[in-house]
Design an enzyme around this catalytic site. Sequence first.
Site, PDB file in Angstrom:
ATOM      1  N   LYS A   9       0.794  -1.246   0.102  1.00 47.38           N
ATOM      2  CA  LYS A   9       0.038  -0.007   0.084  1.00 47.38           C
ATOM      3  C   LYS A   9       0.907   1.153  -0.032  1.00 47.38           C
ATOM      4  O   LYS A   9       2.186   1.142   0.091  1.00 47.38           O
ATOM      5  CB  LYS A   9      -1.065  -0.149   1.132  1.00 47.38           C
ATOM      6  N   ASN A 112      -1.960  -0.170   7.316  1.00 44.28           N
ATOM      7  CA  ASN A 112      -1.273  -1.596   7.409  1.00 44.28           C
ATOM      8  C   ASN A 112      -0.513  -2.109   6.593  1.00 44.28           C
ATOM      9  O   ASN A 112      -0.308  -3.382   6.519  1.00 44.28           O
ATOM     10  CB  ASN A 112      -2.581  -2.531   7.979  1.00 44.28           C
TER      11      ASN A 112
HETATM   12  P1  GTP Z   1      -6.633  -6.298   2.915  1.00 44.27           P
HETATM   13  O1  GTP Z   1      -5.746  -7.392   2.469  1.00 44.27           O
HETATM   14  O2  GTP Z   1      -6.255  -4.889   2.856  1.00 44.27           O
HETATM   15  O3  GTP Z   1      -8.177  -6.554   2.529  1.00 44.27           O
HETATM   16  O4  GTP Z   1      -6.801  -6.352   4.694  1.00 44.27           O
HETATM   17  P2  GTP Z   1      -7.816  -7.630   5.238  1.00 44.27           P
HETATM   18  O5  GTP Z   1      -8.263  -8.526   4.431  1.00 44.27           O
HETATM   19  O6  GTP Z   1      -6.846  -8.124   6.598  1.00 44.27           O
HETATM   20  O7  GTP Z   1      -8.859  -6.833   6.125  1.00 44.27           O
HETATM   21  P3  GTP Z   1     -10.366  -6.204   5.714  1.00 44.27           P
HETATM   22  O8  GTP Z   1     -10.366  -7.071   4.339  1.00 44.27           O
HETATM   23  O9  GTP Z   1     -11.205  -6.609   6.736  1.00 44.27           O
HETATM   24  O10 GTP Z   1     -10.045  -4.700   5.315  1.00 44.27           O
HETATM   25  C1  GTP Z   1      -9.653  -4.112   4.374  1.00 44.27           C
HETATM   26  C2  GTP Z   1      -8.737  -2.890   4.739  1.00 44.27           C
HETATM   27  O11 GTP Z   1      -9.733  -2.003   5.633  1.00 44.27           O
HETATM   28  C3  GTP Z   1      -7.702  -3.236   5.797  1.00 44.27           C
HETATM   29  O12 GTP Z   1      -6.628  -3.603   5.445  1.00 44.27           O
HETATM   30  C4  GTP Z   1      -7.440  -1.915   6.570  1.00 44.27           C
HETATM   31  O13 GTP Z   1      -6.673  -0.981   5.720  1.00 44.27           O
HETATM   32  C5  GTP Z   1      -8.967  -1.189   6.247  1.00 44.27           C
HETATM   33  N1  GTP Z   1      -9.614  -1.098   7.439  1.00 44.27           N
HETATM   34  C6  GTP Z   1     -10.430  -2.018   8.019  1.00 44.27           C
HETATM   35  N2  GTP Z   1     -10.912  -2.109   9.027  1.00 44.27           N
HETATM   36  C7  GTP Z   1     -10.687  -0.417   9.211  1.00 44.27           C
HETATM   37  C8  GTP Z   1     -11.137   0.489  10.254  1.00 44.27           C
HETATM   38  O14 GTP Z   1     -11.650  -0.011  11.159  1.00 44.27           O
HETATM   39  N3  GTP Z   1     -10.520   1.629  10.108  1.00 44.27           N
HETATM   40  C9  GTP Z   1      -9.650   1.981   8.959  1.00 44.27           C
HETATM   41  N4  GTP Z   1      -9.239   3.326   8.745  1.00 44.27           N
HETATM   42  N5  GTP Z   1      -9.468   1.111   8.020  1.00 44.27           N
HETATM   43  C10 GTP Z   1      -9.870  -0.030   8.254  1.00 44.27           C
END
Ligand code: GTP
Length: 147
Positions: A9, A112
Amino acid sequence: VQKTFVMVKPDGVQRGLVGEIVSRFERKGLKLVAAQLMQVPQALAEEHYAEHKERPFFKDLVSFITSSPVFAFVLEGDNAISVARTLMGSTNPAESAPGTIRGDFGLTIGMNIIHGSDSPESAAREINLWFKNETVSYDKSVDVWLA
Ligand code: GTP
Ligand code: MG
């Protein structure tokens, strides 16, 4: 063998972590089969994160992903999807285990560092969305020592 879509990212690119991150996957034994540094168009960001459209953080997420270039790539190998997720660590870097990419380099969930496909269905969708399924097929001499 499986393929998975991974993306460093904007925070990871800005912090100079692309080489370190790609190196971790390479040393694990996953094979690079596509890669591109790119500024993400708004429409692509929205499509990529469509599953989160109704979430309160959706706007922030899309503006973050489009704020600066990402390094998008595809990895291939045995169980590539779950293996890549394991190396990445859990979503919230505040809780990710040390030794994982998020655990070692991340601090907050909003930034992240890395994305990886979470299932065979999302890997197929994302490799098509980001690379139009254009990946490179090639042999490496170490392949026989990995599977
Ligand atoms: P990705 O690989 O990026 O899809 O991450 P993930 O699969 O581990 O998590 P998920 O698909 O649930 O969430 C997608 C992305 O949204 C996360 O990687 C974070 O960058 C963002 N995200 C998730 N929850 C939050 C939140 O509560 N606040 C914010 N600002 N961002 C969030
Ligand atoms: Mg996800």
